[in-house]
Design a protein around this motif. Structure first.
Motif, PDB file in Angstrom:
ATOM      1  N   THR A 247      -6.366  11.550  -1.715  1.00 25.94           N
ATOM      2  CA  THR A 247      -5.029  11.167  -2.198  1.00 25.94           C
ATOM      3  C   THR A 247      -4.904   9.651  -2.318  1.00 25.94           C
ATOM      4  O   THR A 247      -4.586   9.127  -3.389  1.00 25.94           O
TER       5      THR A 247
ATOM      6  N   HIS B 242       1.278  -4.758   2.125  1.00 26.39           N
ATOM      7  CA  HIS B 242       1.642  -3.979   3.325  1.00 26.39           C
ATOM      8  C   HIS B 242       3.155  -4.128   3.471  1.00 26.39           C
ATOM      9  O   HIS B 242       3.648  -5.256   3.601  1.00 26.39           O
TER      10      HIS B 242
ATOM     11  N   SER C 119      -1.767  -1.170   3.494  1.00 26.87           N
ATOM     12  CA  SER C 119      -1.371  -1.188   4.913  1.00 26.87           C
ATOM     13  C   SER C 119      -2.183  -2.239   5.636  1.00 26.87           C
ATOM     14  O   SER C 119      -3.339  -2.518   5.274  1.00 26.87           O
TER      15      SER C 119
ATOM     16  N   ALA D 191       1.128   8.172  -0.637  1.00 28.04           N
ATOM     17  CA  ALA D 191      -0.025   8.208   0.273  1.00 28.04           C
ATOM     18  C   ALA D 191       0.254   9.188   1.393  1.00 28.04           C
ATOM     19  O   ALA D 191       1.403   9.570   1.630  1.00 28.04           O
TER      20      ALA D 191
ATOM     21  N   LYS E 128       6.827  16.994  -5.959  1.00 32.77           N
ATOM     22  CA  LYS E 128       7.653  18.201  -6.054  1.00 32.77           C
ATOM     23  C   LYS E 128       8.459  18.186  -7.338  1.00 32.77           C
ATOM     24  O   LYS E 128       8.834  17.118  -7.829  1.00 32.77           O
TER      25      LYS E 128
ATOM     26  N   ILE F  15       9.791   4.832   1.561  1.00 30.92           N
ATOM     27  CA  ILE F  15       9.778   3.539   0.876  1.00 30.92           C
ATOM     28  C   ILE F  15       9.830   3.726  -0.644  1.00 30.92           C
ATOM     29  O   ILE F  15      10.512   2.965  -1.344  1.00 30.92           O
TER      30      ILE F  15
HETATM   31  N1  NAP Z   1       5.867   3.526   7.027  1.00 30.92           N
HETATM   32  C1  NAP Z   1       5.078   2.550   7.382  1.00 30.92           C
HETATM   33  O1  NAP Z   1       5.200   1.967   8.485  1.00 30.92           O
HETATM   34  C2  NAP Z   1       3.980   2.087   6.450  1.00 30.92           C
HETATM   35  C3  NAP Z   1       3.154   1.040   6.911  1.00 30.92           C
HETATM   36  C4  NAP Z   1       2.132   0.598   6.083  1.00 30.92           C
HETATM   37  C5  NAP Z   1       1.980   1.158   4.823  1.00 30.92           C
HETATM   38  N2  NAP Z   1       2.803   2.174   4.409  1.00 30.92           N
HETATM   39  C6  NAP Z   1       2.579   2.720   3.069  1.00 30.92           C
HETATM   40  O2  NAP Z   1       3.811   2.824   2.386  1.00 30.92           O
HETATM   41  C7  NAP Z   1       3.735   3.884   1.415  1.00 30.92           C
HETATM   42  C8  NAP Z   1       4.942   4.783   1.551  1.00 30.92           C
HETATM   43  O3  NAP Z   1       4.923   5.352   2.841  1.00 30.92           O
HETATM   44  P1  NAP Z   1       6.221   5.897   3.574  1.00 30.92           P
HETATM   45  O4  NAP Z   1       6.240   5.226   4.893  1.00 30.92           O
HETATM   46  O5  NAP Z   1       7.397   5.836   2.705  1.00 30.92           O
HETATM   47  O6  NAP Z   1       5.740   7.398   3.824  1.00 30.92           O
HETATM   48  P2  NAP Z   1       6.448   8.804   3.624  1.00 30.92           P
HETATM   49  O7  NAP Z   1       7.857   8.740   4.047  1.00 30.92           O
HETATM   50  O8  NAP Z   1       5.523   9.764   4.278  1.00 30.92           O
HETATM   51  O9  NAP Z   1       6.412   8.979   2.040  1.00 30.92           O
HETATM   52  C9  NAP Z   1       5.212   9.167   1.364  1.00 30.92           C
HETATM   53  C10 NAP Z   1       5.544   9.737   0.019  1.00 30.92           C
HETATM   54  O10 NAP Z   1       4.296   9.937  -0.682  1.00 30.92           O
HETATM   55  C11 NAP Z   1       4.360  11.193  -1.299  1.00 30.92           C
HETATM   56  N3  NAP Z   1       3.039  11.763  -1.558  1.00 30.92           N
HETATM   57  C12 NAP Z   1       2.074  12.128  -0.704  1.00 30.92           C
HETATM   58  N4  NAP Z   1       1.041  12.641  -1.352  1.00 30.92           N
HETATM   59  C13 NAP Z   1       1.359  12.623  -2.660  1.00 30.92           C
HETATM   60  C14 NAP Z   1       0.709  13.040  -3.842  1.00 30.92           C
HETATM   61  N5  NAP Z   1      -0.490  13.641  -3.809  1.00 30.92           N
HETATM   62  N6  NAP Z   1       1.310  12.835  -5.031  1.00 30.92           N
HETATM   63  C15 NAP Z   1       2.534  12.261  -5.098  1.00 30.92           C
HETATM   64  N7  NAP Z   1       3.218  11.887  -4.004  1.00 30.92           N
HETATM   65  C16 NAP Z   1       2.635  12.065  -2.811  1.00 30.92           C
HETATM   66  C17 NAP Z   1       5.138  12.077  -0.322  1.00 30.92           C
HETATM   67  O11 NAP Z   1       5.592  13.226  -1.027  1.00 30.92           O
HETATM   68  P3  NAP Z   1       6.370  14.442  -0.311  1.00 30.92           P
HETATM   69  O12 NAP Z   1       7.720  13.912   0.017  1.00 30.92           O
HETATM   70  O13 NAP Z   1       6.371  15.509  -1.338  1.00 30.92           O
HETATM   71  O14 NAP Z   1       5.573  14.794   0.910  1.00 30.92           O
HETATM   72  C18 NAP Z   1       6.227  11.115   0.105  1.00 30.92           C
HETATM   73  O15 NAP Z   1       7.317  11.162  -0.772  1.00 30.92           O
HETATM   74  C19 NAP Z   1       2.394   4.567   1.663  1.00 30.92           C
HETATM   75  O16 NAP Z   1       1.459   4.084   0.748  1.00 30.92           O
HETATM   76  C20 NAP Z   1       2.017   4.123   3.074  1.00 30.92           C
HETATM   77  O17 NAP Z   1       0.643   4.156   3.290  1.00 30.92           O
HETATM   78  C21 NAP Z   1       3.799   2.659   5.198  1.00 30.92           C
END
Ligand code: NAP
Length: 309
Positions: free
Chosen positions: A148, A261, A178, A104, A45, A24
């Motif tokens: 984190t 969310h 979320s 996250a 990274k 996202i």
């Molecule tokens: N996907 C869903 O269904 C969903 C639902 C509710 C809420 N969310 C929220 O949406 C947001 C994005 O999630 P996503 O679904 O896109 O997840 P994702 O594909 O796992 O992406 C998460 C990103 O956060 C980065 N990250 C993790 N720890 C970090 C740190 N210490 N410093 C900087 N970056 C860091 C990761 O970096 P790396 O690439 O280096 O690992 C990755 O690029 C999150 O806050 C998540 O809780 C997602």
């Protein structure tokens, strides 16, 4: 800054996005850049180790001669990385208008196959005890998740507060939260009360709740107060939501602070389960970031719906 109609932003509007290596976060950067804002795309990274889609995005921007996408490394869980980033920002960019706290982690194991085979959707999963057997999480991983998602986000946000640009449009801070962080999933009335009484909220109080969570998890004396599923992730997002409300009240008249969310989005975090694509999830975040002037602060949105915390 010039504004066109309800568009209060311009190329001088600066948005910082965390966790933009994939999912996202990357799509939030793409959408903000397409709307002409200056985007500070950050990831833990270094640039040469980014995902192929993040590298492609930066390469396309460079080839198009776009000067409005700037990359910088930022690991929100590392205090030194946050300090280095803020120093760089002060020196090379100055003020910012938007902060999207997207980075996250989710550290519990979910048996997605079990959920799929039993036709259990994620909302049902979050509130159903019978699904408990499909998740597991060690104390160390739970601690990392809370560090984190809550402490990292808070450290960065607090460090960036002095850089928020004072404008009639108001700066915006968006916590990518979320549905799992709803107080509804906490199973203790006193804890719900502690995180919901805005006038009595303090950072110490929020941190007290998180410390209690980690103590209960370690002592194994019982997790009956805490969310049934994804306990660390859910508790970290409930704490983040409480911090949203605290900050909204502290920054009244200066900035709009809201939690969103994004929906159930097909990314690595959800192991590609969900009804929304990453661009669709990002749209739900960008919508709140770019609310017309005079928009809400201290609110929680579940996708496009204004919700209770
Ligand atoms: N996907 C869903 O269904 C969903 C639902 C509710 C809420 N969310 C929220 O949406 C947001 C994005 O999630 P996503 O679904 O896109 O997840 P994702 O594909 O796992 O992406 C998460 C990103 O956060 C980065 N990250 C993790 N720890 C970090 C740190 N210490 N410093 C900087 N970056 C860091 C990761 O970096 P790396 O690439 O280096 O690992 C990755 O690029 C999150 O806050 C998540 O809780 C997602």
């Amino acid at each position: 800054m010039e504004a066109k109609g309800s568009e209060w932003w311009s190329g001088e509007t600066v948005a910082v996005v965390t966790g933009a290596n994939r999912g996202i976060g990357l799509e939030i950067c793409r959408q903000l850049a397409d709307k002409g804002l200056t985007v500070i795309m950050t990831a833990r990274k270094p640039q040469e180790q980014l995902s192929s889609s993040a590298k492609q995005f930066l390469q396309d921007a460079a080839e198009l001669g776009r000067k409005n996408v700037i990359f910088h490394t930022l690991d929100i869980a590392q205090e030194q990385s946050v300090l280095d980033f803020v120093d760089w920002l002060k020196l090379h960019v100055g003020n910012i208008d938007i902060l999207v706290n997207n980075a996250a982690i989710q550290t519990a194991e979910i048996d997605w196959l079990f959920l799929k085979q039993n036709h259990v959707d994620v909302i049902t999963f979050l509130g159903t005890p019978d699904c408990g057997r499909v998740t597991s999480e060690s104390h160390e991983l739970a601690k990392e998740c809370i560090h984190t998602n809550y402490h990292g986000t808070k450290t960065l946000t607090n460090a960036l507060l002095p850089l928020l640009r004072p404008t009639p449009y108001k700066a915006r801070i968006i916590m990518v939260s979320s549905v799992a962080g709803l107080l509804y999933y906490l199973r203790d009335e006193e804890l719900k009360k502690q995180l919901s009484e805005v006038e009595d909220l303090t950072e110490q109080k929020i941190e007290g709740v998180l410390n209690l969570f980690l103590e209960d998890l370690k002592s194994e004396k019982g997790m009956e107060k805490w969310p049934l599923q994804l306990p660390a992730y859910s508790t970290s997002k409930a704490a983040m939501n409480a911090y949203t409300r605290l900050l909204a009240s502290k920054l009244k008249g200066i900035a709009c602070v809201n939690s969103v969310h994004p929906g159930l989005v097909r990314t690595d975090l959800s192991e590609y389960n969900g009804n929304l694509s990453a661009p669709e999830g990002a749209e739900n975040i960008v919508r709140v970031a770019l609310f017309p002037v005079g928009g809400p602060s201290g609110h929680n949105f579940l996708e496009r719906e204004d919700s209770e915390f």
